[in-house]
Design a protein around this motif. Structure first.
Motif, PDB file in Angstrom:
ATOM      1  N   LEU A 177       0.772  -1.224  -0.056  1.00  0.00           N
ATOM      2  CA  LEU A 177      -0.008   0.155   0.050  1.00  0.00           C
ATOM      3  C   LEU A 177       0.708   1.438   0.072  1.00  0.00           C
ATOM      4  N   GLU A 178       0.474   2.286  -0.736  1.00  0.00           N
ATOM      5  CA  GLU A 178       1.058   3.433  -0.780  1.00  0.00           C
ATOM      6  C   GLU A 178       1.045   4.191   0.551  1.00  0.00           C
ATOM      7  N   LYS A 179       0.052   4.168   1.172  1.00  0.00           N
ATOM      8  CA  LYS A 179      -0.371   4.716   2.191  1.00  0.00           C
ATOM      9  C   LYS A 179      -1.174   3.687   3.248  1.00  0.00           C
ATOM     10  N   THR A 180      -0.806   3.545   4.392  1.00  0.00           N
ATOM     11  CA  THR A 180      -1.282   2.677   5.287  1.00  0.00           C
ATOM     12  C   THR A 180      -2.447   3.089   6.332  1.00  0.00           C
ATOM     13  N   SER A 181      -2.327   4.522   6.702  1.00  0.00           N
ATOM     14  CA  SER A 181      -3.307   5.069   7.541  1.00  0.00           C
ATOM     15  C   SER A 181      -4.105   6.328   6.969  1.00  0.00           C
ATOM     16  N   ILE A 182      -5.327   6.059   6.832  1.00  0.00           N
ATOM     17  CA  ILE A 182      -6.138   7.309   6.495  1.00  0.00           C
ATOM     18  C   ILE A 182      -7.189   7.661   7.112  1.00  0.00           C
ATOM     19  N   LYS A 183      -7.688   8.873   6.874  1.00  0.00           N
ATOM     20  CA  LYS A 183      -8.687   9.506   7.585  1.00  0.00           C
ATOM     21  C   LYS A 183      -9.917   9.616   6.745  1.00  0.00           C
ATOM     22  N   VAL A 184     -11.111   9.151   7.245  1.00  0.00           N
ATOM     23  CA  VAL A 184     -12.535   9.014   6.577  1.00  0.00           C
ATOM     24  C   VAL A 184     -13.394  10.226   7.296  1.00  0.00           C
ATOM     25  N   GLY A 185     -13.994  11.105   6.606  1.00  0.00           N
ATOM     26  CA  GLY A 185     -15.239  11.670   7.080  1.00  0.00           C
ATOM     27  C   GLY A 185     -16.313  11.236   7.102  1.00  0.00           C
ATOM     28  N   ALA A 186     -17.294  11.142   8.110  1.00  0.00           N
ATOM     29  CA  ALA A 186     -18.548  10.494   8.245  1.00  0.00           C
ATOM     30  C   ALA A 186     -19.412  11.365   9.083  1.00  0.00           C
ATOM     31  N   LEU A 187     -20.676  11.287   8.648  1.00  0.00           N
ATOM     32  CA  LEU A 187     -21.756  12.095   9.525  1.00  0.00           C
ATOM     33  C   LEU A 187     -22.167  10.899  10.662  1.00  0.00           C
TER      34      LEU A 187
END
Length: 326
Positions: free
Chosen positions: A38-48
């Motif tokens: 993976l190019e990036k292993t930690s991500i932030k995801v926006g959610a309601l």
């Protein structure tokens, strides 16, 4: 925002979008996960904090993201339009959004992509609500009144306009005011608005706790079964992190299958990221959770936006979708 959650056929490359709950992502690129590349292993995801992103939290709880080498941090957002600057800045990697805000942004030249389907309306999942002692008894009574929506120029304003049309009114007959879903009930009680466009769990919560009542179901007639929510990312992000995106999609697809086929999964996870208790979660009305990103179905939203002049020229939605079917 009790309806039956419909399972649908899982389509390869499914919605990588069900990350309805993570926020702002720094652009820190981690070392590739061992064996994953993976190019990036930690991500932030926006959610309601609403039912739509249930699959995001289930994928975390059941280790689906972890199995893909991903660490996903959900972040609460106010709405898709509000989240757009965050994904453009890199504060968020992926975000929950509504189709209206996303298609509107794309029509203005924003390089945005829909990477997964999240939620579709059903009867009484998005209602105009009023306090129990309100003098409003029909949509026609809204003339000259203030209606609260979570963000302007979004799925809420569009469906309210469609509802007004049936009553012989237009958007010029009312005033829209932004207010986050969790603050709407108190705002109406304080006289800051006359009606509010609410989704679950706020519909059920305000009915049971404050005696609020439904003025109208905004997902009926022209807007019945309307596609509501998606996962979005910038075009640049999808090109820069294709393996990370694919990993997210695989994990979210597994979770989406669960929420689409088993309401109990949704009921169990809702209290973990909303203020909803288990008893209320068991009785709220749910929409459906699509398991494929279908361009034919989503084109309906863009066509409705054209009719109500949210966009000035036709929009071909397939140019915005990543991983669409038919």
């Amino acid at each position: 925002m009790t309806r039956i959650v419909h399972a649908r056929a899982l389509v390869l490359g499914l919605v990588t979008a069900l990350a309805l709950a993570a926020c702002g992502g720094t652009d820190t690129t981690s070392a590739p996960a061992e064996g994953k590349g993976l190019e990036k292993t930690s991500i932030k995801v926006g959610a309601l904090p609403i039912p739509d992103p249930a699959a995001l939290y289930i994928a975390n709880a059941k280790g689906f993201f972890k199995a893909e080498g991903l660490t996903v941090e959900p972040v609460i957002i106010q709405g898709g339009a509000a989240a757009l600057p965050q994904i453009k800045s890199g504060a968020l990697d992926i975000s929950h959004t509504n189709y209206v805000s996303t298609f509107l942004a794309a029509s203005k030249g924003e390089k945005i992509k829909v990477v997964g389907d999240v939620y579709q309306a059903a009867p009484n999942t998005f209602n105009l609500m009023v306090p129990k002692d309100s003098q409003l008894h029909s949509v026609a009574d809204l003339k000259g009144k203030t209606v609260l929506v979570n963000t302007l120029n979004n799925i809420g304003t569009l469906t309210v306009e469609a509802t007004l049309k049936v009553a012989g009114l237009t958007k010029d007959d009312i005033k829209f005011v932004e207010k986050p879903f969790p603050d709407m009930a108190n705002a109406l009680t304080a006289g800051q608005g006359d009606a509010a466009w609410m989704t679950e769990p706020f519909i059920t919560a305000t009915q049971s706790q404050s005696g609020f009542r439904k003025l109208a179901d905004t997902m009926s007639g022209q807007t019945a079964d309307l596609p509501i929510a998606a996962w979005m990312a910038t075009e640049e992000w999808t090109k820069k992190y294709p393996k990370t995106l694919a990993a997210f999609q695989r994990a979210i697809a597994k979770a989406q299958q669960l929420v689409a086929s088993d309401r109990k999964e949704v009921e169990a996870v809702l209290p973990t990221y909303t203020k909803l208790d288990a008893k209320t979660a068991s009785v709220i009305t749910l929409g459906t959770f699509p398991t494929s990103l279908n361009e034919t179905r989503l084109q309906r939203v863009a066509d409705l936006m054209l009719e109500y002049k949210y966009i000035q020229s036709p929009l071909d939605v397939k140019t915005i979708l990543v991983g669409a079917s038919g």
